[in-house]
Design an enzyme around this catalytic site. Structure first.
Site, mmCIF file in Angstrom:
data_model
loop_
_atom_site.group_PDB
_atom_site.id
_atom_site.type_symbol
_atom_site.label_atom_id
_atom_site.label_comp_id
_atom_site.label_asym_id
_atom_site.label_seq_id
_atom_site.Cartn_x
_atom_site.Cartn_y
_atom_site.Cartn_z
ATOM 1 N N ASP A 1 0.807 -1.222 0.000
ATOM 2 C CA ASP A 1 0.000 0.000 0.000
ATOM 3 C C ASP A 1 0.843 1.276 0.000
ATOM 4 O OD1 ASP A 1 -2.855 -0.735 0.065
ATOM 5 O OD2 ASP A 1 -2.293 -1.835 1.872
ATOM 6 N N GLU B 1 -0.501 9.455 1.497
ATOM 7 C CA GLU B 1 -1.256 10.336 2.391
ATOM 8 C C GLU B 1 -1.348 9.775 3.812
ATOM 9 O OE1 GLU B 1 -5.651 10.420 1.919
ATOM 10 O OE2 GLU B 1 -5.466 12.526 2.392
ATOM 11 N N ASP B 2 -1.365 8.455 3.917
ATOM 12 C CA ASP B 2 -1.616 7.863 5.230
ATOM 13 C C ASP B 2 -0.417 7.922 6.158
ATOM 14 O OD1 ASP B 2 -4.308 7.211 4.793
ATOM 15 O OD2 ASP B 2 -3.671 5.599 3.462
ATOM 16 N N ARG C 1 1.287 -1.535 7.226
ATOM 17 C CA ARG C 1 1.586 -0.237 6.617
ATOM 18 C C ARG C 1 2.558 0.616 7.441
ATOM 19 N NH1 ARG C 1 -2.845 2.961 3.700
ATOM 20 N NH2 ARG C 1 -0.857 3.727 2.900
ATOM 21 N N ARG D 1 -8.953 2.331 11.454
ATOM 22 C CA ARG D 1 -7.508 2.591 11.425
ATOM 23 C C ARG D 1 -7.038 3.595 12.481
ATOM 24 N NH1 ARG D 1 -5.833 1.112 6.214
ATOM 25 N NH2 ARG D 1 -6.987 -0.778 5.714
ATOM 26 N N HIS E 1 -11.846 5.599 5.470
ATOM 27 C CA HIS E 1 -11.265 6.762 6.141
ATOM 28 C C HIS E 1 -12.252 7.934 6.167
ATOM 29 C CE1 HIS E 1 -7.030 5.239 4.902
ATOM 30 N NE2 HIS E 1 -7.102 5.172 6.205
ATOM 31 N N CYS F 1 -5.353 10.078 -1.500
ATOM 32 C CA CYS F 1 -4.425 9.096 -0.886
ATOM 33 C C CYS F 1 -3.052 9.063 -1.515
ATOM 34 C CB CYS F 1 -4.942 7.681 -1.016
ATOM 35 S SG CYS F 1 -6.661 7.492 -0.930
HETATM 36 C C1 CIR Z 1 -5.561 0.552 2.750
HETATM 37 O O1 CIR Z 1 -6.506 -0.185 2.991
HETATM 38 O O2 CIR Z 1 -4.873 1.052 3.631
HETATM 39 C C2 CIR Z 1 -5.219 0.835 1.314
HETATM 40 N N1 CIR Z 1 -5.537 -0.310 0.512
HETATM 41 C C3 CIR Z 1 -5.952 2.050 0.796
HETATM 42 C C4 CIR Z 1 -5.515 3.316 1.469
HETATM 43 C C5 CIR Z 1 -6.184 4.512 0.915
HETATM 44 N N2 CIR Z 1 -5.742 5.678 1.585
HETATM 45 C C6 CIR Z 1 -6.479 6.745 1.807
HETATM 46 O O3 CIR Z 1 -7.644 6.784 1.532
HETATM 47 N N3 CIR Z 1 -5.895 7.758 2.414
#
Ligand code: CIR
Length: 261
Positions: free
Chosen positions: A65, A70-71, A90, A135, A165, A252
């Site tokens: 991922d 962004e995360d 992650r 999360r 999110h 993201c």
């Molecule tokens: C996840 O589940 O963490 C990733 N497959 C997708 C993350 C998307 N991130 C976001 O919306 N900020």
């Protein structure tokens, strides 16, 4: 001499393991990697067209991922707060984001037992909304509030329903305007802003990325796009369908911020 761009977008290329991404609300579908890469390159070009200098983080081929940068952090004018992603798979993404952010911002970090994904943090002016999701936990939100209070930000936790999110449910589309899906987040929490609701047939359509003069937006949501156009917004529609299969949207795939003085 040419001045360096004042606005930076951190990104990371689509890695070869994307098909093993985390999923929470979608069924796994085959992802066409080459198409995903082409879509991601077009996304980066769009950010450039909106005045960003795109800086790519180093590839992370074993972190499925890692394209969803962004995360990994929350970047404000005064400080960047390194996230502690809720999905253990992650957490290793954060280190390279920290290295890339260090020249631009003082760094703080969410510590255990706090968890927080950048995708759960929506900043509008001095208001910071934090989605309590699968999360991001209340401890993560409390730590973020403590980190940002000295800089005059008010942090407001709020529940997120039925989606990954907070920014799947609501995003900013201007200095005091939001786009939201009222089924997934409490619309009343945003009644101080100009609100655009997603079209009822397009529940996933609340993820938009406002950058300078434009709003980056997925072309999968034409009815909601018409609503944004009706607000006079400069919508830049992109095909991000392969990234969407990994539950990624337009916010993201980048961390956008001003480089500073
Ligand atoms: C996840 O589940 O963490 C990733 N497959 C997708 C993350 C998307 N991130 C976001 O919306 N900020």
């Amino acid at each position: 001499m040419i001045d360096p761009p004042a606005r930076i977008a951190l990104t990371r290329e689509v890695g070869p393991s994307l098909a093993r991404c985390e999923l929470t609300h979608l069924e796994r579908e085959p992802i066409d990697l080459e198409r995903a890469r082409a879509q991601h390159r077009a996304y980066e070009d769009c950010l450039r067209s909106l005045g960003c200098g795109v800086e790519r983080l180093p590839p992370e081929p074993d972190l499925p991922d890692a394209v969803f940068v962004e995360d990994a952090a929350v970047v404000l004018e005064e400080v960047a707060v390194l996230a502690r992603p809720g999905a253990p798979s992650r957490r290793a993404e954060v280190e390279s984001a920290a290295k890339a952010l260090a020249p631009y911002r003082a760094l703080l970090a969410i510590e255990p037992p706090g968890t927080l994904d950048g995708g759960d943090v929506l900043v509008i002016g001095r208001s910071v909304y934090v989605g309590l999701s699968t999360r991001t936990n209340p401890e993560g939100a409390t730590q973020l509030a403590a980190a940002l209070a000295p800089h005059g930000y008010a942090v407001r936790p709020l529940a997120v329903r039925s989606c990954l999110h907070l920014k799947t449910a609501v995003t900013g589309v201007g200095p005091s305007a939001v786009l939201l899906n009222p089924a997934w987040v409490d619309a009343a929490a945003f009644d101080a802003f100009e609100r655009t609701f997603v079209h009822p047939d397009e529940p996933w359509g609340a993820n938009a990325l406002a950058v300078g003069p434009g709003v980056v937006y997925a072309d999968a949501f034409p009815r909601t796009r018409d609503r944004l156009l009706g607000r006079g917004l400069d919508v830049r529609a992109l095909d991000v369908s392969e990234l969407a299969k990994a539950e990624g949207g337009v916010t993201c795939c980048s961390l956008v911020f001003d480089a500073g003085p």
